[in-house]
Design a protein around this motif. Sequence first.
Motif, PDB file in Angstrom:
ATOM      1  N   CYS A  40       0.841  -1.208   0.000  1.00 51.50           N
ATOM      2  CA  CYS A  40       0.000   0.000   0.000  1.00 51.50           C
ATOM      3  C   CYS A  40       0.871   1.252   0.000  1.00 51.50           C
ATOM      4  CB  CYS A  40      -0.922  -0.025   1.216  1.00 51.50           C
ATOM      5  SG  CYS A  40      -1.956   1.428   1.399  1.00 51.50           S
ATOM      6  N   CYS A  43       2.307   1.979  -3.416  1.00 50.65           N
ATOM      7  CA  CYS A  43       1.271   2.462  -4.335  1.00 50.65           C
ATOM      8  C   CYS A  43       0.908   3.917  -4.039  1.00 50.65           C
ATOM      9  CB  CYS A  43       0.036   1.577  -4.231  1.00 50.65           C
ATOM     10  SG  CYS A  43      -1.352   2.137  -5.237  1.00 50.65           S
ATOM     11  N   TRP A  51      -5.335   2.419  -3.766  1.00 54.05           N
ATOM     12  CA  TRP A  51      -4.999   1.049  -3.371  1.00 54.05           C
ATOM     13  C   TRP A  51      -6.268   0.337  -2.916  1.00 54.05           C
ATOM     14  CZ3 TRP A  51      -1.097  -2.254  -3.721  1.00 54.05           C
ATOM     15  CH2 TRP A  51      -1.078  -3.370  -2.895  1.00 54.05           C
ATOM     16  N   SER A  53      -7.324  -2.927  -1.016  1.00 56.14           N
ATOM     17  CA  SER A  53      -6.683  -3.926  -0.180  1.00 56.14           C
ATOM     18  C   SER A  53      -7.298  -5.322  -0.323  1.00 56.14           C
ATOM     19  CB  SER A  53      -6.711  -3.493   1.279  1.00 56.14           C
ATOM     20  OG  SER A  53      -8.031  -3.373   1.717  1.00 56.14           O
ATOM     21  N   ASN A  56      -5.209  -6.422  -3.436  1.00 54.13           N
ATOM     22  CA  ASN A  56      -3.864  -5.826  -3.514  1.00 54.13           C
ATOM     23  C   ASN A  56      -3.598  -5.206  -4.883  1.00 54.13           C
ATOM     24  OD1 ASN A  56      -3.278  -6.515  -0.906  1.00 54.13           O
ATOM     25  ND2 ASN A  56      -2.311  -8.449  -1.448  1.00 54.13           N
ATOM     26  N   CYS A  58      -3.293  -1.796  -7.309  1.00 53.36           N
ATOM     27  CA  CYS A  58      -3.004  -0.368  -7.356  1.00 53.36           C
ATOM     28  C   CYS A  58      -3.550   0.141  -8.679  1.00 53.36           C
ATOM     29  CB  CYS A  58      -1.493  -0.124  -7.258  1.00 53.36           C
ATOM     30  SG  CYS A  58      -1.051   1.604  -7.091  1.00 53.36           S
ATOM     31  N   ARG A  79      -8.049   2.603  -0.225  1.00 56.85           N
ATOM     32  CA  ARG A  79      -7.132   3.489   0.500  1.00 56.85           C
ATOM     33  C   ARG A  79      -6.594   4.527  -0.500  1.00 56.85           C
ATOM     34  NH1 ARG A  79      -8.866   0.175   3.819  1.00 56.85           N
ATOM     35  NH2 ARG A  79      -7.651  -0.896   5.398  1.00 56.85           N
ATOM     36  N   CYS A  83      -2.362   4.753   4.112  1.00 56.85           N
ATOM     37  CA  CYS A  83      -2.804   3.366   4.130  1.00 56.85           C
ATOM     38  C   CYS A  83      -3.683   3.027   5.329  1.00 56.85           C
ATOM     39  CB  CYS A  83      -1.589   2.427   4.113  1.00 56.85           C
ATOM     40  SG  CYS A  83      -0.674   2.524   2.568  1.00 56.85           S
TER      41      CYS A  83
END
Length: 173
Positions: A40, A43, A51, A53, A56, A58, A79, A83
């Motif tokens: 994170c 990115c 980002w 999560s 995962n 970006c 995010r 993060c």
Amino acid sequence: MESVGRWVTVSLCLLGCVAGIMAGTESDATVCSQLTNTSCEQCLKNVKCLWCSTDNECMVYPLKKLLPPASICKLSSARWGVCWVNFEALIIAMSVVGGIIILSICICCYCCCCRKKKKSRSAALDNEKALRQQEERKVRQEERRVQMKTRHDEIRKKYGLFKEDNPYSKFEA
């Protein structure tokens, strides 16, 4: 208090990042997509990246939308900027802070208006009270003046200094 400071920092960071994100290009999309499956922090070093999560991933922040749509990434796992704050928490925090600010402004305006009314009412009452006191002072002063005159007249009579009205006094025209 510490969490409030964090939210303020995050909101200022995000507001600053909005200015940078508005000038997105196609090269930003490739830069962000290359950072998929990293971290994170990696990115989000680029302010134009978002980002997600859950997978995962970006990606470039969607410029045409204020918030990323659920088809791209859920708000609870999206995010941006930092993060440790997701969009869901950010929306709630910004709503609470905004509400508190608006409520504070309303309360301040109300208090100022009430204080102004009280001041105008109290000023009128103060003026009325001052006039009443001034009138009372004049009455007391006149009473004292009359008492002093009678006392002086009594003393003059006692010592024979009292000037009685002379019927043969000089005629004044």
